[in-house]
Design a protein around this motif. Structure first.
Motif, PDB file in Angstrom:
ATOM      1  N   LYS A   1      20.921  -0.485  -4.842  1.00  0.00           N
ATOM      2  CA  LYS A   1      19.964   0.635  -4.757  1.00  0.00           C
ATOM      3  C   LYS A   1      20.661   1.955  -5.082  1.00  0.00           C
TER       4      LYS A   1
ATOM      5  N   ARG B   1      14.547  10.188  -3.869  1.00  0.00           N
ATOM      6  CA  ARG B   1      13.456  10.077  -4.836  1.00  0.00           C
ATOM      7  C   ARG B   1      13.261   8.626  -5.280  1.00  0.00           C
ATOM      8  N   PHE B   2      14.371   7.926  -5.438  1.00  0.00           N
ATOM      9  CA  PHE B   2      14.302   6.575  -6.008  1.00  0.00           C
ATOM     10  C   PHE B   2      13.931   5.507  -4.980  1.00  0.00           C
TER      11      PHE B   2
ATOM     12  N   LEU C   1      23.485   2.481  -6.775  1.00  0.00           N
ATOM     13  CA  LEU C   1      23.869   2.558  -8.196  1.00  0.00           C
ATOM     14  C   LEU C   1      22.641   2.816  -9.074  1.00  0.00           C
ATOM     15  N   GLY C   2      21.542   2.151  -8.726  1.00  0.00           N
ATOM     16  CA  GLY C   2      20.294   2.359  -9.468  1.00  0.00           C
ATOM     17  C   GLY C   2      19.820   3.799  -9.367  1.00  0.00           C
TER      18      GLY C   2
ATOM     19  N   ILE D   1      21.651   6.430  -8.702  1.00  0.00           N
ATOM     20  CA  ILE D   1      22.594   7.335  -9.388  1.00  0.00           C
ATOM     21  C   ILE D   1      22.381   7.315 -10.905  1.00  0.00           C
ATOM     22  N   THR D   2      21.943   6.167 -11.391  1.00  0.00           N
ATOM     23  CA  THR D   2      21.669   6.047 -12.832  1.00  0.00           C
ATOM     24  C   THR D   2      20.566   7.006 -13.263  1.00  0.00           C
ATOM     25  N   THR D   3      19.650   7.292 -12.348  1.00  0.00           N
ATOM     26  CA  THR D   3      18.515   8.150 -12.721  1.00  0.00           C
ATOM     27  C   THR D   3      18.863   9.647 -12.739  1.00  0.00           C
ATOM     28  N   ILE D   4      20.059   9.980 -12.289  1.00  0.00           N
ATOM     29  CA  ILE D   4      20.443  11.408 -12.289  1.00  0.00           C
ATOM     30  C   ILE D   4      20.671  11.878 -13.727  1.00  0.00           C
ATOM     31  N   SER D   5      19.970  12.911 -14.114  1.00  0.00           N
ATOM     32  CA  SER D   5      20.207  13.468 -15.454  1.00  0.00           C
ATOM     33  C   SER D   5      20.509  14.964 -15.400  1.00  0.00           C
TER      34      SER D   5
END
Lengths: 224, 113
Positions: free
Chosen positions: B77, B42-43, B79-80, B82-86
């Motif tokens: 990319k 997605r990212f 890490l970025g 993974i940060t968006t996983i909520s």
């Protein structure tokens, strides 16, 4: 890492997040009205468990008019360490950018003139991670493009930027490495992201504490 | 059949990422893989995801901790993303990275601190 815009402490008593994310400073941000008694309670409780943690008092003003911002500044400037303004209307945002008493414009999407004023008055623009995480698809893409535009303005006019989580719960929190990586993905340079996460918030808090304690008398005059 | 030798400089450099999942429920390995891959897709999109070479090395369901590897060049990319996983398995969750290293041995040392 300093996480100024953080409402977990104010909303509840779940302090579990502090052991997972290595924070140097965390904000106790109240919305629209500041409760000194509650803040002191939070600070006392945290100092017992985490003596090294810096707890920052702050208020977030939701404003759609210039008068609302002025009123809040008069009431809270000498009581809190950080004042954030969340502007709902572009006119209010422009008015906020002209007021040097404000520290941060949160959820900021500024235009050219507002960015110039922010730089002049040393007002930081906040890039809130929660805005970015809570949406996906084309909405996130549009948001990233807006942030990129803000970033280019900030570089041009040398406006300070800060990165915050804007967390309401533990699920909105992220650690320093991840925030820097995400910022790099959306256009920040590594040094810029680091500065926005650590140095700029630290500087804002330090100068405001000096102002409240009376060390800084007027802008540019400091008692040594 | 000719055998092609690869120079050591042409080999992929891996980065091993240690993580913990902060969540009320304990997601299993499949759910972890699904959430990581879908977040990356997605990212960074399909072309970006092809550069990441993500692979889950190990995951402890009880401790909710694990290690996955990715290409060195795509670390930011990944890490970025993974940060968006909520959410994991439709329940609120956070991926908190505990360390990044070039070897699993060093990473485990970092994670144990």
């Amino acid at each position: 890492m300093y996480d100024i815009h953080n409402q977990i402490l104010v909303k509840g008593d779940n302090l579990e997040f502090l052991k997972h994310f290595r924070l140097r400073g965390v904000g106790a941000i109240f919305k629209n009205s500041f409760n000194t008694k509650k803040f002191l309670e939070i600070k006392e409780r945290l100092n017992k468990q985490y003596p090294k943690l810096d707890v920052i008092s702050g208020i977030e003003i939701h404003a759609s008019k210039k008068s609302q911002i002025k009123k809040a500044i008069e009431e809270y400037r000498n009581r809190v360490e950080v004042i954030l303004v969340d502007c709902k209307e572009p006119r209010a945002m422009r008015a906020a950018s002209e007021m040097g008493e404000i520290d941060i414009i949160s959820h900021a999407f500024v235009d050219q003139s507002a960015a110039r004023e922010c730089a002049k008055n040393n007002i930081a623009l906040e890039i809130n991670l929660k805005d970015l995480i809570s949406v996906y698809g084309i909405k996130r893409a549009n948001l990233i493009s807006k942030i990129r535009f803000n970033l280019s303005l900030a570089r041009k006019y040398k406006v300070p930027l800060i990165l915050t989580t804007g967390a309401d719960s533990i699920y909105d929190m992220r650690n320093q490495r991840q925030i820097i990586a995400l910022a790099e993905c959306i256009g920040f340079k590594h040094e810029e992201a680091k500065k926005a996460l650590i140095d700029t918030p630290k500087r804002i808090i330090k100068t405001n504490r000096e102002k409240i304690s009376g060390k800084i008398i007027v802008e540019g005059v400091k008692r040594v | 059949m000719t055998k092609f030798k690869i120079k050591s400089s042409q080999k992929e450099n891996w980065r091993y990422i240690g993580f913990e999942v902060i969540s009320d429920n304990a997601p299993d390995e499949k759910e972890i893989i699904k959430s990581i891959t879908s977040a990356i897709l997605r990212f960074v999109g399909e072309v970006g995801a092809s550069e990441t070479n993500v692979w889950l090395i190990e995951y402890d369901e009880k401790r909710k901790r694990g290690i996955f590897r990715c290409s060195n060049r795509a670390l930011t990319k990944v890490l970025g993303a993974i940060t968006t996983i909520s959410n994991v398995a439709e329940k609120p969750a956070v991926f908190n990275t505990l360390g990044v290293s070039g070897t699993i041995k060093k990473l485990k040392l970092q994670m144990s601190k």
